[in-house]
Scaffold this motif. Sequence first.
Motif, PDB file in Angstrom:
ATOM      1  N   ALA A 263       1.795 -11.213  -2.572  1.00  0.00           N
ATOM      2  CA  ALA A 263       2.434 -10.211  -3.358  1.00  0.00           C
ATOM      3  C   ALA A 263       3.740 -10.805  -4.092  1.00  0.00           C
ATOM      4  O   ALA A 263       4.302 -11.496  -3.350  1.00  0.00           O
ATOM      5  CB  ALA A 263       2.844  -9.275  -2.201  1.00  0.00           C
ATOM      6  N   ASP A 264       3.881 -10.398  -5.125  1.00  0.00           N
ATOM      7  CA  ASP A 264       5.125 -10.784  -5.765  1.00  0.00           C
ATOM      8  C   ASP A 264       5.056 -12.064  -6.351  1.00  0.00           C
ATOM      9  O   ASP A 264       5.947 -12.515  -7.506  1.00  0.00           O
ATOM     10  CB  ASP A 264       6.587 -10.584  -5.108  1.00  0.00           C
TER      11      ASP A 264
ATOM     12  N   ASN B 218       7.208  -9.949 -17.097  1.00  0.00           N
ATOM     13  CA  ASN B 218       6.006  -9.526 -16.287  1.00  0.00           C
ATOM     14  C   ASN B 218       5.095  -8.776 -17.320  1.00  0.00           C
ATOM     15  O   ASN B 218       4.389  -7.930 -16.718  1.00  0.00           O
ATOM     16  CB  ASN B 218       6.685  -8.463 -15.285  1.00  0.00           C
TER      17      ASN B 218
ATOM     18  N   ARG C  46       1.774   2.020 -18.026  1.00  0.00           N
ATOM     19  CA  ARG C  46       2.924   1.455 -17.996  1.00  0.00           C
ATOM     20  C   ARG C  46       4.170   2.524 -17.613  1.00  0.00           C
ATOM     21  O   ARG C  46       3.860   3.495 -18.467  1.00  0.00           O
ATOM     22  CB  ARG C  46       3.341   0.753 -19.516  1.00  0.00           C
ATOM     23  N   LYS C  47       4.965   2.207 -16.926  1.00  0.00           N
ATOM     24  CA  LYS C  47       5.905   3.225 -16.519  1.00  0.00           C
ATOM     25  C   LYS C  47       7.353   2.723 -16.397  1.00  0.00           C
ATOM     26  O   LYS C  47       7.747   1.822 -15.504  1.00  0.00           O
ATOM     27  CB  LYS C  47       5.628   3.881 -15.195  1.00  0.00           C
TER      28      LYS C  47
ATOM     29  N   HIS D 191       7.506  -1.003 -15.624  1.00  0.00           N
ATOM     30  CA  HIS D 191       6.707  -1.315 -14.553  1.00  0.00           C
ATOM     31  C   HIS D 191       5.333  -1.003 -14.934  1.00  0.00           C
ATOM     32  O   HIS D 191       5.029  -0.071 -15.721  1.00  0.00           O
ATOM     33  CB  HIS D 191       7.066  -0.649 -13.359  1.00  0.00           C
TER      34      HIS D 191
ATOM     35  N   GLY E 223       0.442   6.520 -11.225  1.00  0.00           N
ATOM     36  CA  GLY E 223       1.853   6.802 -11.437  1.00  0.00           C
ATOM     37  C   GLY E 223       2.539   6.101 -10.118  1.00  0.00           C
ATOM     38  O   GLY E 223       3.905   6.091  -9.928  1.00  0.00           O
ATOM     39  N   MET E 224       1.862   5.317  -9.344  1.00  0.00           N
ATOM     40  CA  MET E 224       2.483   4.744  -8.101  1.00  0.00           C
ATOM     41  C   MET E 224       2.289   3.393  -8.158  1.00  0.00           C
ATOM     42  O   MET E 224       1.598   2.731  -9.021  1.00  0.00           O
ATOM     43  CB  MET E 224       1.613   5.335  -6.923  1.00  0.00           C
ATOM     44  N   PHE E 225       2.788   2.648  -7.256  1.00  0.00           N
ATOM     45  CA  PHE E 225       2.826   1.250  -7.145  1.00  0.00           C
ATOM     46  C   PHE E 225       2.280   0.782  -5.689  1.00  0.00           C
ATOM     47  O   PHE E 225       2.256   1.416  -4.909  1.00  0.00           O
ATOM     48  CB  PHE E 225       4.496   0.707  -7.167  1.00  0.00           C
ATOM     49  N   TYR E 226       1.966  -0.507  -5.688  1.00  0.00           N
ATOM     50  CA  TYR E 226       1.514  -1.037  -4.616  1.00  0.00           C
ATOM     51  C   TYR E 226       2.445  -0.892  -3.461  1.00  0.00           C
ATOM     52  O   TYR E 226       3.386  -1.045  -3.561  1.00  0.00           O
ATOM     53  CB  TYR E 226       1.140  -2.822  -4.668  1.00  0.00           C
ATOM     54  N   ASP E 227       1.937  -0.411  -2.300  1.00  0.00           N
ATOM     55  CA  ASP E 227       2.528  -0.326  -0.896  1.00  0.00           C
ATOM     56  C   ASP E 227       1.645  -0.717   0.091  1.00  0.00           C
ATOM     57  O   ASP E 227       0.404  -0.169   0.317  1.00  0.00           O
ATOM     58  CB  ASP E 227       2.936   1.155  -0.824  1.00  0.00           C
TER      59      ASP E 227
ATOM     60  N   ASP F  34       1.724  -8.314 -10.218  1.00  0.00           N
ATOM     61  CA  ASP F  34       2.994  -8.662  -9.291  1.00  0.00           C
ATOM     62  C   ASP F  34       3.922  -7.426  -9.559  1.00  0.00           C
ATOM     63  O   ASP F  34       4.791  -7.191  -8.796  1.00  0.00           O
ATOM     64  CB  ASP F  34       3.713  -9.812  -9.828  1.00  0.00           C
ATOM     65  N   VAL F  35       4.097  -6.713 -10.559  1.00  0.00           N
ATOM     66  CA  VAL F  35       5.069  -5.430 -10.425  1.00  0.00           C
ATOM     67  C   VAL F  35       4.237  -4.079 -10.789  1.00  0.00           C
ATOM     68  O   VAL F  35       4.603  -3.781 -11.925  1.00  0.00           O
ATOM     69  CB  VAL F  35       6.131  -5.652 -11.695  1.00  0.00           C
ATOM     70  N   GLU F  36       3.501  -3.829 -10.285  1.00  0.00           N
ATOM     71  CA  GLU F  36       2.905  -3.818  -9.222  1.00  0.00           C
ATOM     72  C   GLU F  36       1.620  -2.800  -9.367  1.00  0.00           C
ATOM     73  O   GLU F  36       1.350  -1.784  -9.043  1.00  0.00           O
ATOM     74  CB  GLU F  36       3.509  -2.915  -8.077  1.00  0.00           C
TER      75      GLU F  36
END
Lengths: 595, 446
Positions: A224-225, A296, A466-467, A470, A475-479, A570-572
């Motif tokens: 990750a990242d 990114n 794209r938001k 990011h 609408g969500m990112f990796y968690d 990576d972003v995310e």
Amino acid sequence: MQTRRNLLKSGAGVAAGSVFHIGSTAHADSPLKVDSQFEGSIQNVPRWENVLPVPSPPRPLSVQQIPPAYGGKAVGNVFHGVAPEYLTAPADWNMQNTQFYAMAAKAGEARILPPSMGLTTPIWGYAIARPDGTFGPAISPGPQFRFKGGTPVVVRTTNQLPEEISTHLHGGHWPSHSDGHASFLVLPGESRDYFYPNVLPRRKDGSFDFTESPSSMWYHDHAADLTASHVARGMAGTTVGFDSLELDLIKRNVLPGIPGQSDENTIYNNPYDLFLALGDKVFHPSGAIWYDTNNNNGYLGNVETINGAAYPRFTVEARKYRFRFLGASTARHRRIRLSDNSQMLRIGNDAWLFPKGQTVQAFGISPGKRVDVIIDFSRYKPGTQVFLENILEQTNERGPEGSLEQIERPDVAGTPAFIHQLLRFDVVAANPAIPNASINAQSELRPHEPLAASEVEIRRSFRFERKNGHWAINGMFYDERIANAVPRLGSVEEWTLENSSGGWWHPIHIHLESHQQVVNLTTGARPLYQNSFKQDVTMLGPNSAIVIRMRFRTFLGPFMFHCHNNEHEDVEMMFQFEVAESGSRRALPVSRFFA
Amino acid sequence: MVNARWLRLGPALLTLCLLRQPGVTMAADRARIGVQETGALLMRREFAESMPDPVLINQHGERLRFFTDLVKGHAVVINFFYTDCQNSCPLTNVTIRNLRSDFTTTVGRSVRFLSITAKAQTDTPEVIAPYARQHALDSAHPDVPDWQFLTGNPDEIRALRWHLGMREMDPVIDNDPSQHAATLVVGNHATGRWAKINPLIRPSLVREKTQRIIGWTSAQRYADIRAEVAASASGAPLPNPVRTAREVSLPAEPRDPTLPVLGILQAPLAGVERSGSQVSTSPLRGKVTVYGRIYTLCPHGSQAVLATMKRLNDTFAETGEFHLVALSPASPRETPEFFQTFANIAGADREDPWWFVTAGRQQINHFTQIGLGLEPPRPLPAEERLHPLEEEEHDLRLVLVDQQGRIRGRYEVFHPDPFLSQEAAWQIGADTAELLSTPPLTTTSP
Ligand SMILES: [Cu+2]
């Protein structure tokens, strides 16, 4: 003396317009542009000085019993352990045949640029362990493993780098712990026992689903990242998978190989079958890879490499070869053809062979994808030089010019506006002791079993967008703690992959198993021939939506799916699904997390 | 109260005039180190070494070079703000405040927070100084990480922003500072490691990611495993296969595995939208809808509610399956015309699926209490009023209603503890996405 004119006249069976670059290194093509932030980077790299690197496969350190190189530490007795499946394997996984390897991720030096430039390049790559447990030099691409279906493998991977890593072997069917999950890391100084059982998923009747047997795999870092910068530094390698079906095709002289040798050898020794890993890089004048960790959007290089060498040449016999092309770039898409526009036989997409080949003059290859191709050099006279060309212009990270449909076209009309030569084939006479392979567009390869709509249990949709600078999914990112989808073990699901991020291209990779394209919702079109079987990366062109079906078999636990433009990942632009005993339509907390 | 730092603003006023002269812009020091000599380790340091190095002015009027004085050798968390930013900046600032207090006892001053204005034309030192004073309410702890608010030459700051990777290909989007306000650029010059973090993701995730990059790595997360490995140093295989696989259970996050059904929205509300037309909430059945009461006399509360609504709108409006309803009782002041202006300020376009509905006070109260399950207004004693007209205190929670008209969550996006406000704002986004991404089973293909 043979002149070019004579050759053309006498060349029975040679397509009109073939190019004969005999004794010449001339190439008239379009240079690749480089972003302004890399001002001062190396611009003109001499071509065809490098010889194409062809990796020799590592041998297992031991079979059945752990090797001395493991220092007496049992499998699993390293910091990050081993997959639970290693200890609960059923009898028909043949654990008594397990092959043991050890590998380190470490820093090293490579000769990517041609010898006349006198520059070496610092890399992060992979090194295979010697029998005494010490590691050889790091290479990039890393050691090329050869995995035989039904033979389990353990690779003890040690991280000798200052940053955490995670090794994903892309295209295979692995336990969650060993799959290179973005958060299941190998910390600096520590080791993880990656367990690759090389088993096939089972059909409903319990039989092994041999249609799922993978051929062309590759591995790369997935932490990750850090994925994009690690891959840019060289952390990638290839892996050949083979099973009795492929060995039989060689034995019957359908696929290229040495019958009686390539089909017998447990390590798959086949000089007529090789990976061509296509990469692009920017080089600092010192020879170092120049990469911008803060961009990114994607990384576009102006120097093309194959198997870790810039613009190499490769000597081929006048016979059929099997090339496994790998899109090892993060942002660059390519459309590949031969300089004389002659025909090739495309035989696979990603890790899987087609039921029958497809005759093409060109094929598209996007980041993360593999394209399996037969090229027949017997049409050329010895002494001929023929070039491998990319004919797809791409000037920014957003994606190439044109539509996905244009890139995927199997034919080339007219002279391409953009030509960039990547590799020179030098044709020599074929070894008469070995017959040319018989494969043609009618040859039966690997059968395909389509997934029916009636089998679908759950439908989901994922929007890649794209938001605020990011990259997001729905609408969500990796968690790492959220399983964004929870499919039931053994079930079939249908996912709509939608790209609504303006002009951006996103190659979407789903781990664990192959998926099958159903329909393009934007155009209403059925998948093109090459996309109508199995794949592990579905290319989403700008503003498109593609419906896929997929099964989730054998292994419980979380697996990634994400954009394979590693900078986006990576972003995310990355999610995970967790295969569970009972499925759920909604996101749930991850229940199995393998530190 | 005037503090000593505040007094140092004087010289800054002079230097700003100088900075605005294009001839005085500082050329970045682009000296590059020989990467080959430094070995294989840090090719990314090359990038950091060639960073632009413009002179910036902080909230205390000090002139500092971006790379030489602020980044070199340090871990940094950088964001681009502007003082009149309504939506992302307040949330980003809450994130920074929380990170600073979290890091006080761990990494301390080895990390620096750099907030650089994206509107340097108007955010002059005299404008950012009071803004900084408002936000960087330093605790007395000596280890609280430094937080610099920086301005400078607009062109140089733009170049810097680009260099940090915050750029859009579309120049209109690129020039809109709000597009860059929801990003933290986290870097560690000593290790060459950089990443971008969205400050609006789960707060503990922001903290963990930031820690990983600034160098205070996974040691904590792996502490238990380290202890276990040390205990089994004998070399014998560990007994339990699951333990051998290092399966760890994660602490429960503030998140329900399945969204509970808290109630059912019975009777619809009819009212007047800001456009002047009569609307009813009954056609919203079939969509995921977020209701919120706005109280125009409570600037802080309404700002938090509207900022969250704006973010939900920006995220989900395009799905066509999402709607927002802001509710307020009609009054001589709170007319549809008033709400037209009010909605503009909140960033709601006419085309957005976002209604500003007024109705009689009785109807609104009935709908919010019986329908949405919010608390009744509490009469405010005169001494608690911040505004003479403020007679009641309202329940300003946002209410999430699913496609079937079931209430799935109430979210306190305005809370005295900003950390809880941020958690709530994050949670409603996550839950909305979840409702939208799990449509009823329908045939989408033949
Ligand atoms: Cu992408």
